[in-house]
Design an enzyme around this catalytic site. Structure first.
Site, short mmCIF file in Angstrom:
data_model
loop_
_atom_site.label_atom_id
_atom_site.label_comp_id
_atom_site.label_asym_id
_atom_site.label_seq_id
_atom_site.Cartn_x
_atom_site.Cartn_y
_atom_site.Cartn_z
N HIS A 136 -6.71 2.34 -1.53
CA HIS A 136 -7.68 2.38 -0.44
C HIS A 136 -8.99 3.03 -0.90
CE1 HIS A 136 -4.19 1.59 2.18
NE2 HIS A 136 -5.09 1.15 3.06
N LYS A 140 -10.53 7.63 2.67
CA LYS A 140 -9.25 7.75 3.39
C LYS A 140 -8.65 9.12 3.14
CE LYS A 140 -4.99 5.24 4.40
NZ LYS A 140 -5.31 5.29 5.85
N THR A 147 0.30 2.36 6.54
CA THR A 147 0.88 1.03 6.31
C THR A 147 1.96 1.09 5.25
OG1 THR A 147 -1.23 -0.01 6.90
CG2 THR A 147 0.34 -1.34 5.64
#
Length: 263
Positions: A136, A140, A147
């Protein structure tokens, strides 16, 4: 449908555009500098609030929305471990509605169904070990991603030889590697342990502006099997969040992607 937005970053702007394209009205936008608007008539008039913020703010945002009588769609991760029981009580006993997903992408919903079915098959082939990697953007805050945790829990639920998931390596944008190998979810007996065969470990990579890549790998001495979901942009997440709001508007309780998509 009247929609309130909680969080007005890149995702909030994209959700606003897609919601309007689908004929919905944005009646309130709440960000960090106008928190008093939770008490406004405009916010209370919303059918559904769509919340994309951060782990530290999400739970309070949901409670304030419930207090105003507004249903919530939330894509914030990193808060459920400490507050899920309370949210479940509010939904099941007090009639509140929360549609929560770690990932609202339609493609990820399909990928999750494939992941679960593949794990079901691989339960019968003990020569394969399974691991996961998620990538990511550098902004983040939580790792592994929500997920990745959802995918891992589905795998653990299907494969008898895996008892739990475990946080693996964290690789930053400078390629420096950290390891939180003792940070295993809710498993007191294994604290202080490194990777064991009965644990599925999840490596996390943070670089650039990557929207999200999740790879599940089954490896044996003979070969490897990989499945990957690679998000090209945040637009798929935004569309899925609006679809979830449309679903939540006519349903109630604790809702998930599995309620909306019957795979």
């Amino acid at each position: 449908m009247k929609i309130a937005l909680i969080g007005y970053g890149k995702m909030g702007h994209m959700i606003e555009r897609i919601a309007k394209e689908r004929g919905h009205e944005i009646v309130s936008i709440i960000d960090i500098d106008n928190q008093d608007d939770f008490n406004s008539e405009a916010f209370a008039s919303a059918d559904v609030a769509i919340e994309f913020t951060n782990p530290n703010a999400a739970y309070d945002n949901i409670l304030r929305s419930f207090k105003a009588g507004v249903k919530v769609v939330s894509g914030s991760t990193g808060w459920k471990k400490n507050h899920e029981a309370d949210i479940m009580r509010l939904c099941n006993e007090e009639g509140k509605t929360l549609f929560w997903a770690s990932n609202f992408s339609v493609g990820m919903a399909i990928f999750s169904a494939v992941n679960r079915y593949l794990a079901h098959i691989m339960n019968g082939f003990s020569q394969y070990d399974v691991s996961m990697e998620e990538t990511h953007h550098i902004h983040k805050l939580d790792h592994p991603s929500g997920t990745a945790i959802t995918l891992a829990e589905a795998i653990v639920g299907e494969i008898d030889r895996k008892d739990d998931w475990q946080t693996g390596r964290l690789i930053g944008p400078d390629d420096k590697t950290g390891c939180n190998c003792t940070e295993q979810k809710d498993n007191e007996q294994s604290k202080g342990a490194t990777f064991f065969d009965n644990l599925l470990h999840i490596d996390s990579i943070r670089k650039g502006e990557v929207p999200g890549i999740h790879t599940v790998k089954y490896d044996s001495q003979a070969d490897s099997i990989r499945i990957t979901h690679d998000a090209h942009s945040r637009e798929g997440f935004a569309l899925g969040a609006v679809l979830a709001a449309e679903y939540a508007n006519t349903h109630s309780g604790m809702l998930t992607i599995n309620d909306m998509f019957k795979f």
